[in-house]
Design a protein around this motif. Sequence first.
Motif, mmCIF file in Angstrom:
data_model
loop_
_atom_site.group_PDB
_atom_site.id
_atom_site.type_symbol
_atom_site.label_atom_id
_atom_site.label_comp_id
_atom_site.label_asym_id
_atom_site.label_seq_id
_atom_site.Cartn_x
_atom_site.Cartn_y
_atom_site.Cartn_z
ATOM 1 N N ASP A 157 -4.236 5.077 -8.041
ATOM 2 C CA ASP A 157 -2.973 4.575 -7.920
ATOM 3 C C ASP A 157 -1.784 5.743 -8.250
ATOM 4 O O ASP A 157 -2.258 6.942 -8.274
ATOM 5 C CB ASP A 157 -2.871 3.601 -8.973
ATOM 6 N N GLY A 158 -0.701 5.494 -8.232
ATOM 7 C CA GLY A 158 0.246 6.528 -8.535
ATOM 8 C C GLY A 158 1.175 6.208 -7.375
ATOM 9 O O GLY A 158 0.764 6.001 -6.169
ATOM 10 N N GLU A 159 2.184 6.815 -7.518
ATOM 11 C CA GLU A 159 3.423 7.000 -6.403
ATOM 12 C C GLU A 159 2.931 7.888 -5.236
ATOM 13 O O GLU A 159 2.928 7.513 -3.966
ATOM 14 C CB GLU A 159 4.732 7.513 -6.678
ATOM 15 N N ARG A 160 2.315 8.902 -5.396
ATOM 16 C CA ARG A 160 1.817 10.062 -4.197
ATOM 17 C C ARG A 160 0.812 9.116 -3.654
ATOM 18 O O ARG A 160 0.423 9.365 -2.492
ATOM 19 C CB ARG A 160 1.607 11.433 -4.811
ATOM 20 N N CYS A 161 -0.286 8.622 -4.491
ATOM 21 C CA CYS A 161 -1.298 8.008 -3.720
ATOM 22 C C CYS A 161 -0.982 6.919 -2.724
ATOM 23 O O CYS A 161 -1.400 6.916 -1.648
ATOM 24 C CB CYS A 161 -2.241 7.224 -4.985
ATOM 25 N N GLU A 162 0.042 5.992 -3.139
ATOM 26 C CA GLU A 162 0.508 5.042 -2.261
ATOM 27 C C GLU A 162 1.294 5.389 -1.165
ATOM 28 O O GLU A 162 1.234 5.134 -0.055
ATOM 29 C CB GLU A 162 1.486 4.186 -3.208
ATOM 30 N N ASN A 211 3.622 17.061 3.870
ATOM 31 C CA ASN A 211 4.297 17.245 2.635
ATOM 32 C C ASN A 211 3.496 16.789 1.463
ATOM 33 O O ASN A 211 3.644 17.328 0.157
ATOM 34 C CB ASN A 211 5.787 16.941 2.934
ATOM 35 N N LEU A 212 2.941 15.529 1.511
ATOM 36 C CA LEU A 212 2.303 15.031 0.462
ATOM 37 C C LEU A 212 1.272 15.776 0.160
ATOM 38 O O LEU A 212 0.904 15.895 -0.987
ATOM 39 C CB LEU A 212 2.057 13.373 0.797
ATOM 40 N N LEU A 213 0.202 16.153 1.046
ATOM 41 C CA LEU A 213 -1.031 16.755 0.962
ATOM 42 C C LEU A 213 -0.737 18.192 0.489
ATOM 43 O O LEU A 213 -1.565 18.576 -0.605
ATOM 44 C CB LEU A 213 -1.779 16.861 2.291
ATOM 45 N N TYR A 214 0.048 18.828 0.818
ATOM 46 C CA TYR A 214 0.570 20.268 0.230
ATOM 47 C C TYR A 214 0.982 20.026 -1.096
ATOM 48 O O TYR A 214 0.508 20.977 -1.888
ATOM 49 C CB TYR A 214 1.370 20.979 1.121
ATOM 50 N N ALA A 215 1.664 19.136 -1.375
ATOM 51 C CA ALA A 215 2.267 18.890 -2.808
ATOM 52 C C ALA A 215 0.953 18.476 -3.647
ATOM 53 O O ALA A 215 0.794 19.141 -5.069
ATOM 54 C CB ALA A 215 3.119 17.830 -2.943
ATOM 55 N N GLU A 216 0.034 17.959 -3.300
ATOM 56 C CA GLU A 216 -1.223 17.633 -4.089
ATOM 57 C C GLU A 216 -2.204 18.972 -4.370
ATOM 58 O O GLU A 216 -2.726 19.126 -5.320
ATOM 59 C CB GLU A 216 -2.078 16.520 -3.399
ATOM 60 N N ILE A 217 -2.334 19.437 -3.136
ATOM 61 C CA ILE A 217 -3.025 20.728 -3.444
ATOM 62 C C ILE A 217 -2.432 21.789 -4.388
ATOM 63 O O ILE A 217 -3.053 22.425 -5.039
ATOM 64 C CB ILE A 217 -2.998 21.540 -1.736
ATOM 65 N N SER A 218 -1.021 21.998 -4.375
ATOM 66 C CA SER A 218 -0.454 22.944 -4.906
ATOM 67 C C SER A 218 -0.770 22.588 -6.605
ATOM 68 O O SER A 218 -1.060 23.262 -7.471
ATOM 69 C CB SER A 218 1.193 22.956 -4.787
ATOM 70 N N GLU A 254 -8.935 19.843 6.288
ATOM 71 C CA GLU A 254 -10.238 19.029 5.858
ATOM 72 C C GLU A 254 -9.832 17.718 5.209
ATOM 73 O O GLU A 254 -10.437 16.652 5.414
ATOM 74 C CB GLU A 254 -11.088 19.838 4.861
ATOM 75 N N LEU A 255 -8.618 17.716 4.333
ATOM 76 C CA LEU A 255 -8.243 16.332 3.841
ATOM 77 C C LEU A 255 -7.753 15.367 4.938
ATOM 78 O O LEU A 255 -8.329 14.170 4.744
ATOM 79 C CB LEU A 255 -7.117 16.929 3.035
ATOM 80 N N LEU A 256 -6.987 16.071 5.904
ATOM 81 C CA LEU A 256 -6.827 15.062 7.098
ATOM 82 C C LEU A 256 -7.880 14.638 7.870
ATOM 83 O O LEU A 256 -8.095 13.418 8.081
ATOM 84 C CB LEU A 256 -5.688 15.959 8.132
#
Length: 465
Positions: A157-162, A211-218, A254-256
């Motif tokens: 859960d969490g905002e980024r997850c949603e 944008n969300l994926l790169y934020a999670e990677i960072s 790969e995430l995509l």
Amino acid sequence: MKFVNELKTPALWQKLQWVFDPVGYMESAAQRHPDLFTARISSEKPFVFVHHPQALQQILINDRQKLTAPGHLNTLIQPLVGQYSLLLLDGESHKRERKLLMPSFHGDRMQVYGKLIGQLTEKVIHQLPLDKPFKALDVTQMITIKVIMQVIFGLYDGERCEQIIQKSRSLLNFLNSPLTASLLFFSSLQKNWGVWSPWGYFLYLQKQLDNLLYAEISERRQNPDPNRTDILSLLISVRDEAGQGMTDQELRDELLTFLLAGHDTTALAMAWGLYWIHRYPEVREKLIQELNSLGDTPDPLSIFRLPYLTAVCNETLRIHSIAMLSFPRVVQEPIELFGHQLDTGTILMGCLYLTHQREDLYPEPKTFKPERFLERQFSPSEFIPFGGGTRRCMGEALAQFELKLALAKIVSSYELELAENRPVKPQRRGVVLAPKGGVKMILKGKRTSQNEKNASLSLVSTTLT
């Protein structure tokens, strides 16, 4: 170059048929050429569609020497998943990443996922309103994407997850019709004229997800945790022979791949499964009886092994194959395939849909008959929903686990019915087949468990005496 059983229809018309009516296109061609035919559905080289099991075994199962399965031929899906996706990798890079990722989809991880699937399915269905129509595909998408979020990111859960869930669904649902899916097939339509243009809107949705994926990677790079076992953590930790890790773009691609391809196909199969189970009451009742035999708290592996549930899921995957084609194989030296000589450079596609519709393998192929999988054992080239060889779907075990456990939970715990008593037809959704309209259903309420029924009967008996 000589092509076998070449269709005489003009190439442009073939491509239009393939995009807008793939089922009609394949079945019409198979009536003329029952085993293999040459299709001109690409602006580049023709493809030889192969759908006889013996020929499929030769090109998919034994694809080592005279045939190769290069990832770079999968460019159709590059706009969706990027150039560094596992689906587009070749050679040692492809082999290395498959080896790295396989443990995430097998073994002990399945036990962990089993509990998660049951909990998420219960949570999603419980939120539905009673006696109001809903689309089964919306529900199954929510179940499978929440599972894949845990597998890929380790996020519940969490905002980024949603937000990732929301943007992923928006991107996939944009390609929900043949009209929007045509953007992938006609590169001339891929023009960015702003967010109000079709391709511009696609890129806008993709950018939001990026944008969300790169934020999670960072964030993961800045806060490494060696105890994490999710796919993103594994990919960040991997190093090549020179000690170099994956770039942010490689990680993003790969995430995509797992995010988009890893949940939508399973969700489609679940939606089809709910349709067939509730279209035929006798199938539903037989399935409920089998599930009741395990008691009220069965463990996931016991459910997974149930023979009739397995047969229902296999027939669901057969009758409207989600993936219509295998990944392409290329002839490396002249070979003979089912009595035909094929030149070097010929591109072969296993046609999974037509194989599953063969009358000689599956009598009355348009009829939903789970019993056929109890009466006969089909070979890997006769029943082949996940492809074969080096490009076989890596998430097959997780997909089957999800499909069985989610359907079992829904059917055993809830009373549902179809909102419309009419056949649901398959329709193109991106590069796969989906139930047109998403399968409209109605939730009537919770089912009474066997223990609750027995308790009620006991109470009635005690009262009467």
